[in-house]
Design a protein around this motif. Structure first.
Motif, mmCIF file in Angstrom:
data_model
loop_
_atom_site.group_PDB
_atom_site.id
_atom_site.type_symbol
_atom_site.label_atom_id
_atom_site.label_comp_id
_atom_site.label_asym_id
_atom_site.label_seq_id
_atom_site.Cartn_x
_atom_site.Cartn_y
_atom_site.Cartn_z
ATOM 1 N N LYS A 196 44.574 30.724 60.630
ATOM 2 C CA LYS A 196 44.860 31.326 59.049
ATOM 3 C C LYS A 196 43.561 32.832 59.503
ATOM 4 N N PRO A 197 43.566 33.966 60.577
ATOM 5 C CA PRO A 197 42.687 34.304 60.989
ATOM 6 C C PRO A 197 42.287 35.420 59.422
ATOM 7 N N TRP A 198 42.856 35.050 59.071
ATOM 8 C CA TRP A 198 42.327 36.284 57.721
ATOM 9 C C TRP A 198 41.038 35.756 57.135
ATOM 10 N N ASN A 199 40.662 34.124 57.111
ATOM 11 C CA ASN A 199 39.880 34.500 56.657
ATOM 12 C C ASN A 199 38.320 33.716 57.611
ATOM 13 N N ILE A 200 39.164 34.694 58.613
ATOM 14 C CA ILE A 200 37.570 35.133 59.642
ATOM 15 C C ILE A 200 37.269 36.264 59.487
ATOM 16 N N THR A 201 35.787 36.443 59.267
ATOM 17 C CA THR A 201 34.974 37.950 58.848
ATOM 18 C C THR A 201 34.539 38.143 59.958
ATOM 19 N N VAL A 202 35.098 39.272 60.594
ATOM 20 C CA VAL A 202 34.399 40.019 62.043
ATOM 21 C C VAL A 202 34.070 41.241 61.328
ATOM 22 N N ASN A 203 32.761 41.557 61.619
ATOM 23 C CA ASN A 203 32.221 42.622 61.628
ATOM 24 C C ASN A 203 32.124 43.653 62.571
ATOM 25 N N PHE A 204 33.336 44.779 62.071
ATOM 26 C CA PHE A 204 33.929 45.330 63.327
ATOM 27 C C PHE A 204 32.307 46.227 63.761
ATOM 28 N N ASP A 205 32.273 46.604 65.135
ATOM 29 C CA ASP A 205 31.485 47.688 65.107
ATOM 30 C C ASP A 205 31.871 48.972 66.657
ATOM 31 N N THR A 206 31.321 49.983 67.308
ATOM 32 C CA THR A 206 31.645 50.556 68.036
ATOM 33 C C THR A 206 31.935 49.783 69.508
ATOM 34 N N GLY A 207 31.128 48.653 69.378
ATOM 35 C CA GLY A 207 31.316 47.650 70.775
ATOM 36 C C GLY A 207 32.504 46.360 70.019
ATOM 37 N N ILE A 208 32.831 45.958 69.137
ATOM 38 C CA ILE A 208 33.528 45.295 68.980
ATOM 39 C C ILE A 208 35.592 45.809 69.379
ATOM 40 N N ILE A 209 35.399 46.980 68.127
ATOM 41 C CA ILE A 209 36.813 48.228 68.824
ATOM 42 C C ILE A 209 36.623 48.472 70.288
ATOM 43 N N LEU A 210 36.133 49.022 70.490
ATOM 44 C CA LEU A 210 36.466 48.833 72.362
ATOM 45 C C LEU A 210 36.611 47.829 73.009
ATOM 46 N N GLY A 211 36.124 46.904 72.328
ATOM 47 C CA GLY A 211 36.364 45.197 73.540
ATOM 48 C C GLY A 211 37.616 45.074 72.897
ATOM 49 N N PHE A 212 38.603 45.154 72.266
ATOM 50 C CA PHE A 212 39.928 44.715 71.195
ATOM 51 C C PHE A 212 40.904 45.758 72.205
ATOM 52 N N ILE A 213 40.819 47.177 71.992
ATOM 53 C CA ILE A 213 41.205 47.794 72.767
ATOM 54 C C ILE A 213 41.140 47.350 74.297
#
Length: 299
Positions: free
Chosen positions: A210-227
């Protein structure tokens, strides 16, 4: 002759870039989990679902309606779903867990033990003993794993036990990824099979996590990591590597795949400031030598 040489060079470069991209994605995964506290199950879900969707979109763009032809065959559809759940889900989720408990280079290298498992399964199915080179590869792999895990000191385990267990589960997942789609891969192409396999694996994982219940505080580093892990480590890696292998052949491609571990090591040192001992390097090298040896069987 010149055109042929240019084509081989192109295939070689693309295959190398694909392997490097896979190694880079492992480092991105380590960064997101260990430095940005992104939940490993959430990361696995994102990689499987979005990576799968992007591969599916690419397959639709390239093959049009043929991208869905596999669903006209019930048996092949069932095989595809099993591949997604038993192969893609287990290999990717366990791989990220192994990275979390160890590091990207170690987890990536231990994944290559899948080749040794495949040899053992093949020997069992063919009711035969391993060939000399297979025995050599098995012994090298065992020695490499022992070196990586204990630094040649039998009284201690320097690697996190959970990391070792998850890495072995990941290797078994790779075995499933290799063996399950053998019949359907030539019929529907790797982009279709891998794309839908990843997507189905991600959906199955979502039901339990259930990933929709997991909170992720997105920032530039996290976005670049996902890319890095989705676009570079999935789309570009698959596209470059698979296309390159069609030019240079599977044997050379399998040998170049070892660069995934090397690139993960380099990226971890450069970007994450990881420190590795000579024992770590030796253990990784022994496992990669073992896998490389297998590629010369009957060649």
């Amino acid at each position: 002759m010149k055109n042929t040489d240019k084509n081989l060079t192109k295939g070689l470069i693309l295959t190398i870039l694909g392997a490097i991209a896979w190694g880079f994605s492992g480092t991105c995964g380590q960064y997101l989990m260990n430095y940005k506290n992104v939940d490993s199950t959430y990361l696995a879900n994102v990689r499987l679902i979005f990576g799968g969707l992007l591969l599916i979109i690419f397959a639709i763009f390239k093959y049009k309606k043929d991208a869905f032809r596999i669903f006209k065959n019930k048996k092949d559809t069932i095989t595809l779903i099993l591949f997604g759940v038993l192969g893609m889900l287990f290999s990717q989720f366990a791989y990220l867990q192994a990275i979390y408990y160890t590091n990207a280079p170690t987890a990536t290298t231990l994944q290559f033990l899948s080749s040794i498992f495949i040899v053992l399964i093949t020997c069992f199915k063919e009711n035969r003993l391993p060939k000399k080179i297979e025995i050599l590869a098995i012994l090298l792999a065992i020695l490499g794993t022992f070196t990586l895990s204990t630094h040649l000191d039998i009284s201690k385990l320097v690697i996190n036990p959970l990391g070792l267990v998850w890495a072995l589960i990941s290797a078994l997942g790779i075995v499933a990824c290799t063996l399950l789609p053998l019949e359907i891969m030539p019929k529907y192409t790797s982009f279709v099979v891998n794309g839908f396999g990843m997507f189905f694996g991600g959906i199955a994982l979502s039901i339990f996590t259930k990933p929709w219940n997991i909170t992720v505080n997105f920032d530039t580093g996290i976005i670049l990591g996902f890319i890095g892990i989705v676009l570079i480590g999935t789309i570009l890696a698959f596209s470059f590597f698979l296309y390159g292998v069609t030019i240079i052949g599977p044997v050379k491609g399998s040998l170049i795949a070892g660069l995934e571990s090397v690139s993960a090591l380099i990226f971890s040192v450069l970007f994450l400031k990881e420190i590795f001992s000579l024992y770590d390097i030796l253990g990784m090298a022994l496992i990669l030598f073992a896998v490389s040896a297998l590629n010369f069987i009957d060649n």
